[in-house]
Design a protein around this motif. Structure first.
Motif, PDB file in Angstrom:
ATOM      1  N   ILE A  93       0.869  -1.182   0.000  1.00  0.00           N
ATOM      2  CA  ILE A  93       0.000   0.000   0.000  1.00  0.00           C
ATOM      3  C   ILE A  93       0.903   1.229   0.000  1.00  0.00           C
ATOM      4  CG2 ILE A  93      -1.856   1.231   1.187  1.00  0.00           C
ATOM      5  CD1 ILE A  93      -2.461  -1.509   2.599  1.00  0.00           C
ATOM      6  N   ARG A  94       0.982   1.898  -1.128  1.00  0.00           N
ATOM      7  CA  ARG A  94       1.940   3.002  -1.267  1.00  0.00           C
ATOM      8  C   ARG A  94       1.289   4.328  -1.652  1.00  0.00           C
ATOM      9  NH1 ARG A  94       4.686  -1.449  -3.812  1.00  0.00           N
ATOM     10  NH2 ARG A  94       6.443  -2.162  -2.542  1.00  0.00           N
ATOM     11  N   GLU A  95       0.067   4.277  -2.189  1.00  0.00           N
ATOM     12  CA  GLU A  95      -0.598   5.478  -2.676  1.00  0.00           C
ATOM     13  C   GLU A  95      -1.685   5.918  -1.700  1.00  0.00           C
ATOM     14  OE1 GLU A  95       0.388   6.957  -5.393  1.00  0.00           O
ATOM     15  OE2 GLU A  95       1.723   5.393  -6.161  1.00  0.00           O
ATOM     16  N   PRO A  96      -1.844   7.229  -1.475  1.00  0.00           N
ATOM     17  CA  PRO A  96      -2.924   7.709  -0.608  1.00  0.00           C
ATOM     18  C   PRO A  96      -4.300   7.219  -1.039  1.00  0.00           C
ATOM     19  CG  PRO A  96      -1.359   9.471  -1.019  1.00  0.00           C
ATOM     20  CD  PRO A  96      -0.953   8.329  -1.906  1.00  0.00           C
ATOM     21  N   GLU A  97      -4.513   7.112  -2.339  1.00  0.00           N
ATOM     22  CA  GLU A  97      -5.816   6.658  -2.831  1.00  0.00           C
ATOM     23  C   GLU A  97      -6.115   5.226  -2.401  1.00  0.00           C
ATOM     24  OE1 GLU A  97      -4.235   9.974  -5.117  1.00  0.00           O
ATOM     25  OE2 GLU A  97      -3.405   7.983  -4.703  1.00  0.00           O
ATOM     26  N   GLN A  98      -5.074   4.408  -2.298  1.00  0.00           N
ATOM     27  CA  GLN A  98      -5.263   3.038  -1.833  1.00  0.00           C
ATOM     28  C   GLN A  98      -5.697   3.014  -0.371  1.00  0.00           C
ATOM     29  OE1 GLN A  98      -1.206   1.819  -2.945  1.00  0.00           O
ATOM     30  NE2 GLN A  98      -2.129   0.250  -4.255  1.00  0.00           N
ATOM     31  N   ALA A  99      -5.033   3.818   0.440  1.00  0.00           N
ATOM     32  CA  ALA A  99      -5.394   3.886   1.855  1.00  0.00           C
ATOM     33  C   ALA A  99      -6.818   4.388   2.026  1.00  0.00           C
ATOM     34  CB  ALA A  99      -4.413   4.804   2.594  1.00  0.00           C
ATOM     35  N   GLU A 100      -7.164   5.415   1.286  1.00  0.00           N
ATOM     36  CA  GLU A 100      -8.511   5.979   1.387  1.00  0.00           C
ATOM     37  C   GLU A 100      -9.572   4.966   0.958  1.00  0.00           C
ATOM     38  OE1 GLU A 100     -10.753   9.245   2.676  1.00  0.00           O
ATOM     39  OE2 GLU A 100      -8.576   9.018   2.690  1.00  0.00           O
ATOM     40  N   TYR A 101      -9.282   4.188  -0.080  1.00  0.00           N
ATOM     41  CA  TYR A 101     -10.226   3.167  -0.549  1.00  0.00           C
ATOM     42  C   TYR A 101     -10.514   2.148   0.553  1.00  0.00           C
ATOM     43  CZ  TYR A 101     -12.126  -0.727  -3.265  1.00  0.00           C
ATOM     44  OH  TYR A 101     -12.928  -1.748  -3.734  1.00  0.00           O
ATOM     45  N   LEU A 102      -9.469   1.663   1.213  1.00  0.00           N
ATOM     46  CA  LEU A 102      -9.646   0.664   2.269  1.00  0.00           C
ATOM     47  C   LEU A 102     -10.477   1.214   3.420  1.00  0.00           C
ATOM     48  CD1 LEU A 102      -6.025  -0.761   2.253  1.00  0.00           C
ATOM     49  CD2 LEU A 102      -8.090  -2.068   1.705  1.00  0.00           C
ATOM     50  N   LEU A 103     -10.265   2.474   3.765  1.00  0.00           N
ATOM     51  CA  LEU A 103     -10.997   3.088   4.864  1.00  0.00           C
ATOM     52  C   LEU A 103     -12.434   3.421   4.466  1.00  0.00           C
ATOM     53  CD1 LEU A 103      -8.118   5.398   6.108  1.00  0.00           C
ATOM     54  CD2 LEU A 103      -8.987   3.375   7.293  1.00  0.00           C
ATOM     55  N   GLU A 104     -12.607   3.944   3.262  1.00  0.00           N
ATOM     56  CA  GLU A 104     -13.946   4.290   2.773  1.00  0.00           C
ATOM     57  C   GLU A 104     -14.872   3.080   2.738  1.00  0.00           C
ATOM     58  OE1 GLU A 104     -13.692   6.039  -1.060  1.00  0.00           O
ATOM     59  OE2 GLU A 104     -13.245   8.056  -0.316  1.00  0.00           O
ATOM     60  N   ASN A 105     -14.316   1.940   2.395  1.00  0.00           N
ATOM     61  CA  ASN A 105     -15.119   0.734   2.256  1.00  0.00           C
ATOM     62  C   ASN A 105     -15.160  -0.103   3.535  1.00  0.00           C
ATOM     63  OD1 ASN A 105     -16.014   0.443  -0.774  1.00  0.00           O
ATOM     64  ND2 ASN A 105     -13.930   1.250  -0.820  1.00  0.00           N
ATOM     65  N   ASN A 106     -14.691   0.486   4.629  1.00  0.00           N
ATOM     66  CA  ASN A 106     -14.715  -0.165   5.939  1.00  0.00           C
ATOM     67  C   ASN A 106     -14.049  -1.537   5.891  1.00  0.00           C
ATOM     68  OD1 ASN A 106     -15.316  -0.271   8.717  1.00  0.00           O
ATOM     69  ND2 ASN A 106     -17.227  -1.374   8.338  1.00  0.00           N
ATOM     70  N   LEU A 107     -12.932  -1.615   5.183  1.00  0.00           N
ATOM     71  CA  LEU A 107     -12.201  -2.873   5.056  1.00  0.00           C
ATOM     72  C   LEU A 107     -11.127  -3.020   6.123  1.00  0.00           C
ATOM     73  CD1 LEU A 107     -11.826  -2.925   1.162  1.00  0.00           C
ATOM     74  CD2 LEU A 107     -13.404  -4.289   2.556  1.00  0.00           C
ATOM     75  N   THR A 108     -10.762  -1.926   6.746  1.00  0.00           N
ATOM     76  CA  THR A 108      -9.748  -1.939   7.789  1.00  0.00           C
ATOM     77  C   THR A 108      -9.922  -0.703   8.663  1.00  0.00           C
ATOM     78  OG1 THR A 108      -7.373  -2.215   8.215  1.00  0.00           O
ATOM     79  CG2 THR A 108      -7.993  -0.665   6.479  1.00  0.00           C
ATOM     80  N   ASP A 109      -9.226  -0.685   9.784  1.00  0.00           N
ATOM     81  CA  ASP A 109      -9.260   0.478  10.675  1.00  0.00           C
ATOM     82  C   ASP A 109      -8.030   1.356  10.509  1.00  0.00           C
ATOM     83  OD1 ASP A 109     -11.672  -0.347  12.344  1.00  0.00           O
ATOM     84  OD2 ASP A 109     -10.357  -2.072  12.650  1.00  0.00           O
ATOM     85  N   LEU A 110      -6.903   0.719  10.185  1.00  0.00           N
ATOM     86  CA  LEU A 110      -5.621   1.405  10.063  1.00  0.00           C
ATOM     87  C   LEU A 110      -4.907   0.895   8.816  1.00  0.00           C
ATOM     88  CD1 LEU A 110      -4.965   0.714  13.746  1.00  0.00           C
ATOM     89  CD2 LEU A 110      -4.723   3.057  12.909  1.00  0.00           C
TER      90      LEU A 110
END
Length: 348
Positions: A282-299
């Motif tokens: 996970i290297r791109e901000p958009e990837q992190a935001e996607y995981l959080l937006e979709n409630n796939l992870t907390d951190l």
């Protein structure tokens, strides 16, 4: 406010955002007695100043025999405490929470012979089954290192149970062929990890973060879920989900946009109530935001992204372009010496 910038509570601590710097070993940055030779406070302090909410200091050996490499920072004696005090102060000055990963490498440790859950055939050194008295000492070493971490002013510890190191060797039915109380059934194979968590908790108290680095598919994804729930019940505050011995056998749905390690992190996230971190590639901000937006992870743990750009988190929060990792071939140059990374010289 984007989701990356939302705070989250872990134990008594408020993490100011959802980005973690995962434990990344700084190879050749220490001497053979567990002392840093390159300033770790400066290294981690840059990432804290760059906005990262939670810093996990690299794998630190609980004993001389537990080291992954000879030049590894240690927490096996009180003389090691000051180097971690400096890290804690620097990160706290930037309002980052900071913990340290504690490791026993098992069959991957330096030395000859080495010890694992069971006798293992190795090409260059002898690996023996760890006797019960040695297991007792390993538990004491984890506890002693955790106490030193607390004395140093760190906010918690991460117990390393992934990447094929000792605790992963115990949980894996591929490696663990014991016939005593630590082998056989799943409950017996995970017993050592649960005992270490409990004994660490008893030693450091309730207001100290205990994170567990969970190696997925060790031995199967279904058993991972069971183990994760047991870790939660035993007092673990957060799970950092990474690769286990059987990780190559994980099947990822065709529509999942990340790799198998991230996928298993999202699976674990669905079965526990404590915070879960996803990691790996996970290297791109958009990837992190996607995981959080979709409630796939907390951190979200960002490794090489933070090596390439200490300001990664602040830039992600403010929508600014990041300095991207060069993906050096045939392998990451940081794995030889962090100073070999082309971004290191640019940032110095």
């Amino acid at each position: 406010m984007n989701l990356i910038n939302q705070p989250i509570k872990i134990n008594q601590y408020t993490i100011k955002n959802r980005i973690i710097m995962p434990p990344l070993v700084c190879f050749n940055w220490a001497d053979t007695d567990g002392f840093e030779t390159i300033d770790r406070a400066e290294h981690y302090g840059k990432r804290a100043k760059g906005g990262t909410g939670l810093i996990i200091v690299e794998a630190s050996a609980i004993s001389e025999e537990a080291r992954i490499v000879r030049e590894e920072v240690g927490l096996w004696k009180d003389e090691h405490i000051p180097q971690f005090e400096r890290i804690a102060k620097r990160c706290h000055d930037e309002e980052s929470v900071v913990i340290v990963q504690l490791v026993h490498a098992g069959k991957a440790a330096i030395g000859n012979p080495v010890y694992s859950s069971s006798r293992i055939e190795l090409e260059k050194k002898e690996c023996l089954e760890m006797p019960l008295e040695m297991i007792k000492q390993v538990k004491k070493d984890f506890v002693s290192a955790a106490i030193r971490a607390k004395k140093a002013g760190l906010d918690g510890v991460e117990i390393h149970g992934a990447h094929g190191y000792l605790l992963s060797q115990f949980t894996s039915k591929e490696v663990n062929k014991r016939t005593d109380l630590y082998g056989g059934s799943l409950d017996r194979r995970i017993q050592l990890s649960l005992e270490i968590v409990k004994e660490v908790r008893d030693a450091v108290g309730d207001d100290f973060i205990i994170c567990y680095r969970l190696g997925v598919n060790d031995p199967s994804s279904e058993e991972d879920k069971y183990f994760a729930k047991k870790l939660e019940a035993s007092g673990v505050d957060v799970l950092n989900v990474s690769a286990g011995i059987g990780a190559n056998d994980i099947e990822v749905p065709d529509d999942f946009p990340f790799n198998k390690i991230v996928y298993m992190g999202t699976v674990i996230h669905d079965v526990v109530s404590i915070p879960v971190a996803c990691v790996n590639g996970i290297r791109e901000p958009e990837q992190a935001e996607y995981l959080l937006e979709n409630n796939l992870t907390d951190l979200v743990a960002v490794g090489r992204g933070l090596l390439a750009d200490p300001e990664w988190t602040n830039k992600a929060i403010n929508g600014l372009p990041i300095n991207k990792c060069y993906h050096c071939k045939p392998r990451c140059k940081y794995l030889i010496d962090g100073r070999d990374c082309p971004r290191y010289s640019e940032l110095s």
